[in-house]
Design an enzyme around this catalytic site. Structure first.
Site, mmCIF file in Angstrom:
data_model
loop_
_atom_site.group_PDB
_atom_site.id
_atom_site.type_symbol
_atom_site.label_atom_id
_atom_site.label_comp_id
_atom_site.label_asym_id
_atom_site.label_seq_id
_atom_site.Cartn_x
_atom_site.Cartn_y
_atom_site.Cartn_z
ATOM 1 N N ARG A 283 -0.021 -0.530 1.575
ATOM 2 C CA ARG A 283 -0.692 0.400 2.494
ATOM 3 C C ARG A 283 -2.161 0.591 2.121
ATOM 4 N NH1 ARG A 283 3.120 -1.349 4.172
ATOM 5 N NH2 ARG A 283 4.986 -0.315 4.946
ATOM 6 N N SER B 234 5.703 6.984 9.969
ATOM 7 C CA SER B 234 6.198 7.433 8.667
ATOM 8 C C SER B 234 5.168 8.368 8.038
ATOM 9 C CB SER B 234 6.445 6.243 7.745
ATOM 10 O OG SER B 234 7.471 5.425 8.256
ATOM 11 N N GLU C 218 1.296 9.138 3.911
ATOM 12 C CA GLU C 218 0.802 7.897 4.480
ATOM 13 C C GLU C 218 -0.132 8.201 5.633
ATOM 14 O OE1 GLU C 218 2.710 4.027 6.742
ATOM 15 O OE2 GLU C 218 3.665 4.746 4.917
#
Length: 308
Positions: free
Chosen positions: A181, A231, A301
């Site tokens: 990420r 998410s 996130e």
């Protein structure tokens, strides 16, 4: 404090390069993000080309206005006070520039699901994993988005950017700084505008079956019918965020209309009229309780931007 004259001057100068319909004053970011929360942006610009984006950044910088760049508005939470200065949203940058020998050169504003479908129509495989990820190609590269064992670093071969001063640069895959990420663009103050994807020849029917299967798995397990940013938390090493949250008994935890999804604990959702403050309260309470119960810190996130 933002100079009101600078905002007016920006709008006047930018209108020479793009229609006024693409320049929105006091734009409610709840209407431009998938979470459907957030206060107003002083000015929202919707460029239709790399040139328009570059010009917008140059004008903003000349007037000392801060610049924020968004893709499709997923994976982001805008605070209730909104965003000062100029917000540039790239979801109108939509053009397949070329497709040859497995290489697709695509503008950053395309939604991932549309790119996956286009690749299927061309008989190209490798990006099926992204068919259900909400958001644009540019945002996916920025976050190195991934799912079901695939991630953008597996298929991105080249990226074109506009810098924070309006300059245009190109990077090849080894220089993109991809990690879990992560990409170089989270720190470099550069904004993705075009992406080259390197895919492989495949069977169209098999590619479609794979995408259909992944979408069915998503629909059955994730709250796709509700407003969210995808998410909410990154996967901590050795764990799954949703599993930890579920094991802590936090499904359904709510503040106002913000709630830990009862369908998938890894998602915080907006049940209708949540504020950013509500969402942040749920995120912080989840972090507190999971760390207390398991000794694991959950890192968001979702990008949290703007002011209270």
């Amino acid at each position: 404090m933002i100079n009101k004259y600078a905002l007016t001057s920006f709008a006047a100068q930018m209108s020479k390069y793009t229609p006024m319909d693409n320049i929105i004053l006091d734009a409610p970011m709840s209407e431009h993000t998938t979470f459907a929360v957030g206060g107003p942006a002083d000015i929202l610009v919707l460029p239709a080309s790399v040139k328009e984006m570059s010009v917008a950044i140059r004008i903003a910088r000349s007037l000392e206005l801060p610049v924020t760049v968004l893709g499709g508005g997923s994976n982001v939470l805008v605070r209730d006070g909104g965003i000062r200065g100029v917000v540039i949203q790239l979801n109108r940058l939509k053009k397949v520039l070329s497709c040859h020998d497995g290489k697709m050169l695509v503008s950053a504003g395309y939604m991932l699901k549309d790119i996956c479908q286009f690749a299927q129509e061309q008989g190209l495989t490798g990006i099926e994993f992204a068919c259900g990820i909400p958001g644009t190609l540019g945002g996916a590269v920025f976050m190195n988005a991934g799912a079901y064992g695939g991630e953008m670093s597996h298929v991105v071969s080249r990226v074109r950017t506009v810098s924070s001063t309006g300059g245009v640069h190109t990077y090849s895959a080894p220089n993109l700084g991809f990690g879990y990420r992560q990409s170089r663009f989270q720190k470099s103050q550069e904004f993705v505008v075009e992406v080259e994807l390197l895919l492989r020849p495949g069977d169209k029917d098999e590619i479609q079956r794979t995408m259909d299967d992944l979408m069915q798995r998503r629909r059955s397990k994730q709250p796709l019918e509700m407003h969210s940013a995808g998410s909410t938390f990154k996967r901590p090493p050795g764990y799954f965020a949703g599993t930890l949250i579920d094991q802590t008994g936090l499904k359904g935890l709510s503040c106002g209309d913000a709630q830990v999804s009862t369908k998938h604990a890894g998602f915080v959702v907006n049940r209708g009229h949540a504020s950013a403050r509500d969402v942040l309260q749920v995120i912080r309470e989840v972090q507190r309780r999971v760390e207390l119960a398991h000794g694991v810190h959950l890192e968001p996130e979702v990008r949290i931007i703007g002011e209270d």
